[in-house]
Design an enzyme around this catalytic site. Structure first.
Site: not given
Ligand code: OSB
Ligand code: MG
Length: 382
Positions: A138, A164, A166, A192, A217, A242, A266, A294
């Protein structure tokens, strides 16, 4: 049989190698809430509460979780004989609303403790079937597309099976376009938004269909299941939920309403392993793929996630990056690693969470701690 003698809560500080930016904020130094659970029979294990320092992802924070665990949740478990960890979810959920990450930390700790006492790996106890699991990365929001491209190219070279990105309004279509152009058509890419858009953005988001994304996402807010269904009708890209999926009932709603086609599980967000397994099983029946998300966990939270991700319907790569992606040094040994094919090994031949916890290092990193015992806690809901 589990009987918790005491639980030690600790807050540690662990600096991320680089800040991680999502649409609602940035994380740099993680404040991490760890639980050490000690059984009356002497077995010990660890769990991690995945709440962040500020309520930018869900309403919980590590401070609300600490309060909830001490005041309302731990008193329900301490000193009580429990036949198995699968009863813990309902005990913690009865007449206590929300606080899923606080509940999950305790519940997952109980599963790990049961695995310890029964001489099973956590993966085996949960019903995991796989010896290794594929991981994706991510990538946080970057100041400009070339910086994101650079990281995405490096991630593919490192073996990651899914990239992924952001996104947020103003930093979306052009970023995705640049990464797709650089990586070619055969790499799995997804985006995401962490709930950054609204139904006013449907026409804008439909442009993402041009880039062959594996999924998009959580484009809208956690409660916006109807608007998400509208977007899913308008988009060919699969929507993955999510933040919306807080329990198995929300997963059923997603399927019934057509608000998404994939779920990111999660365990912290849904209240632990029992709920995660229920969502996993429901989705398996409904042919909905799931994957393990994660929360920038330490190696303790990672151990719990890897065990869960070894269940059969975790058919897409999880956000299960190795320790070195996040931390200069993790708090477990061995540290979590990934092979050149982007696979993380599941320690199915080791009892419990499958890694050793570096208690000396945790001591050195601890900024506060509290021991909870049956006699020292007030039973709030007698
Ligand atoms: O939306 O999955 C998420 C990190 C912080 C808050 C939300 C998210 C995330 C990640 C991190 O995508 C994924 C990771 O732990 O590597
Ligand atoms: Mg997410």
């Amino acid at each position: 049989m589990i009987c918790l003698d005491h639980i030690t809560l600790r807050e540690i500080r662990l600096a991320l190698k680089e800040p991680f930016r999502i649409s609602s904020g940035v994380m740099a130094d993680r404040r991490i809430l760890l639980l050490e659970l000690i059984d009356a029979g002497g077995a010990t294990t660890w769990a991690e509460c995945v709440a962040f320092q500020r309520p930018i992802y869900t309403p919980e924070t590590i401070d609300t979780a600490w309060l909830a665990i001490r005041e309302w949740l731990a008193p329900r478990l301490l000193g009580r004989s429990l036949p198995s960890a699968d009863v813990v979810h309902d005990i913690l959920d009865e007449n206590i609303r929300g606080h899923n990450m606080a509940k999950a930390a305790l519940e997952m700790g109980c599963w790990a403790l049961e695995a310890e006492t029964r001489d099973l790996s956590l993966s085996q106890l949960l019903g995991g079937t796989r010896a290794s699991v594929p991981t994706g990365i991510s990538l946080g929001i970057q100041p400009a597309p070339p910086l994101l491209v650079e990281r995405a190219v490096a991630a593919v070279a490192a073996g990651y099976n899914k990239i992924k990105l952001k996104i947020q309004p103003g930093q979306d279509v052009e970023y995705v376009r640049a990464v797709r152009a650089a990586l070619g058509d055969h790499v799995e890419i997804m985006a995401d938004a962490n709930a950054a858009y609204t139904s006013d953005d449907i026409d804008h988001l439909v442009q993402l269909d041009a880039f062959g994304l594996l999924m998009l996402e959580q484009p809208f807010g956690a409660d916006d299941l109807l608007a998400l269904a509208e977007l899913q009708r308008r988009m060919s890209t699969a929507i993955c939920l999510d933040e919306s999926i807080t329990d198995v009932r929300r997963a059923r709603d997603m399927i019934a309403l057509g608000s998404g086609k994939i779920i990111n599980i999660k365990p912290g967000r849904v209240g632990g392993f029992t709920a995660s397994k229920a969502i996993h099983d429901l989705c398996a029946e409904a042919a909905i793929p799931v994957w393990c998300g994660g929360m920038l966990e330490s190696g303790i939270g990672r151990a719990h996630n890897v065990a869960l991700a070894s269940l059969p319907n975790f058919s897409l790569p999880g956000d299960l990056s190795p320790s070195a992606r996040y931390w200069a040094a993790d708090i477990v040994s061995p540290e979590w690693t990934m092979d050149a094919g982007g696979m993380v090994g599941v320690p199915r031949d080791r009892r419990g969470i499958g890694v050793d916890v570096d208690t000396q290092r945790i001591d050195a990193l601890t900024v506060r701690s509290e021991v909870l015992r049956a006699e020292s806690v007030t039973v709030a809901f007698a």
